[in-house]
Design an enzyme around this catalytic site. Structure first.
Site, PDB file in Angstrom:
ATOM      1  CG  HIS A 157      -4.916  -4.041   1.151  1.00 59.62           C
ATOM      2  ND1 HIS A 157      -4.195  -3.756   0.013  1.00 59.62           N
ATOM      3  CD2 HIS A 157      -4.822  -2.942   1.937  1.00 59.62           C
ATOM      4  CE1 HIS A 157      -3.696  -2.530   0.098  1.00 59.62           C
ATOM      5  NE2 HIS A 157      -4.056  -2.022   1.259  1.00 59.62           N
ATOM      6  CE1 TYR A 174      -4.432   7.464  -0.962  1.00 63.69           C
ATOM      7  CE2 TYR A 174      -3.789   7.891   1.311  1.00 63.69           C
ATOM      8  CZ  TYR A 174      -4.187   7.009   0.330  1.00 63.69           C
ATOM      9  OH  TYR A 174      -4.340   5.675   0.622  1.00 63.69           O
ATOM     10  CG  ASP A 227      -2.077   0.950   1.148  1.00 68.26           C
ATOM     11  OD1 ASP A 227      -3.112   0.635   0.546  1.00 68.26           O
ATOM     12  OD2 ASP A 227      -1.930   2.058   1.699  1.00 68.26           O
TER      13      ASP A 227
END
Length: 372
Positions: free
Chosen positions: A350, A296, A169
């Site tokens: 994940h 982000y 990730d």
């Protein structure tokens, strides 16, 4: 250790009392009849989780579990970095830095600590909180800048001449940058993903398998990718609600967990109900949801602001593709890293380190101790 102090998680009771009041006084918005998870996090599920949070979840017990392993705060190039540091039992333990993602935290790796620090093939584990997350400074940085901090932490603060790194990730981007920029000190890297097609690739250079992967990612992006667009463009607007309401915070995080699992697997995918809530609590008690989503934006500025893309590294890389992750082909991984091991795993998703810790730990041990 240079400029390193011991640390323990200790949350003031006033913070917990305030949390209880906020949970009890939640204004539930209601949901469309029969919508389930199709519109986002199910209100029925979330109400049940909040009841558990209020009546059964014990933060003090989980706080004690967080403090089972040694933790420290280091000043790394002027940034306060929180990290766990657990030395392996073997005299020849390999130093390994593990980097978490979003919406998880350093807590992602707590189940594999005893699995990787015992036996002859053990590791000195360094598990930091990315700046902007958990108990590190509330400084949002792009992956490359975080990699710079990790290199300093490992070589100057902790004194290792060479080390290994793994991540998925967001942690994938950090680990990839470490290998690209610091091949002289990074001896090997491991990934559970390597990035996704974003429409910049020349289709003429892509294999059929890569094209199918790109099509899957595009469809997934339309269905599940709104969170990344919001966080990369308007993170501050999002932060007000998530920092003020624990239910809003839980709803946002659980929506992302659900995107990589299925409604009946949410708790299993994250290791359990307590694990899910402890991870949410780390964001709540540190008030770092705002700075974590700003990463982000920092990443978007770095990628689209004219900076040069990182060069492919020659550092040996292992790649493990878990079945409930996006199923990228080996040739896609080879575009970015020097793949010497590529394995399709039989179970897990994940958050593999939480869901299938034994399988994940054995994959790391096998790769780092057998790579050529």
């Amino acid at each position: 250790m240079k400029q390193v102090t011991e640390f323990k998680v200790t949350v003031d009771q006033k913070v917990l009392d305030d949390l209880k009041n906020r949970l009890q006084n939640t204004r539930w918005p209601g949901e469309a009849e029969g919508s389930g998870w199709n519109f986002g996090t199910s209100e029925v599920y979330l109400q049940g989780l909040v009841r558990y949070w209020l009546t059964e979840y014990d933060w003090r017990r989980n706080e004690s579990l967080l403090n089972e392993y040694p933790q420290y705060i280091a000043d790394v190039n002027g940034v306060k970095v929180h990290f766990q540091y657990i030395r392996g039992k073997s005299k020849n333990s390999k130093p390994l830095i593990l980097t978490h993602g979003w919406p998880d935290s350093y807590y992602r790796f707590h189940k594999i600590i005893p699995l990787l620090t015992e036996g002859e093939q053990s590791f000195d584990l360094v598990i930091p909180s990315i700046p902007g997350f958990g108990f590190s400074d509330k400084t949002a940085l792009a992956s490359e800048a975080v990699a710079d901090l990790w290199k300093t932490l490992m070589t100057e603060n902790l004194g290792y001449e060479k080390f290994y790194a793994a991540g998925g990730d967001v942690g994938m981007g950090v680990t990839k940058a470490l290998a690209s920029k610091y091949a002289e000190v990074v001896a090997g890297v491991h990934f559970t993903d390597v990035g996704y097609p974003m429409g910049q690739e020349d289709p003429a250079t892509m294999t059929e398998a890569e094209k199918q992967f790109a099509q899957f990612v595009q469809q997934w992006w339309y269905a599940e990718g709104a969170y990344a667009m919001v966080q990369a463009t308007k993170p501050q607007s999002l932060a007000y609600g998530l920092n003020d309401s624990p239910v809003a915070l839980a709803g946002w995080i659980i929506s992302m967990v659900n995107a990589g699992a299925a409604p009946d697997m949410i708790e299993q995918a994250f290791g359990g109900k307590d694990e899910l809530l402890t991870n949410i609590m780390i964001y709540w008690v540190t008030q770092t949801i705002g700075s974590s989503v700003r990463m982000y934006k920092a990443e978007a500025i770095a990628q689209w602001g004219g900076s040069q893309p990182l060069q492919k590294s020659n550092v040996p890389a292992g790649v493990a593709v878990f079945p409930r992750e996006a199923q990228f082909p080996k040739e896609w991984a080879e575009r970015f890293v020097h793949v010497v091991s590529f394995r399709k795993m039989k179970e897990g998703g994940h958050f593999a380190a939480l869901e299938v810790p034994g399988i994940f730990a054995e994959e790391l041990r096998s790769f780092f101790y057998n790579m050529k």
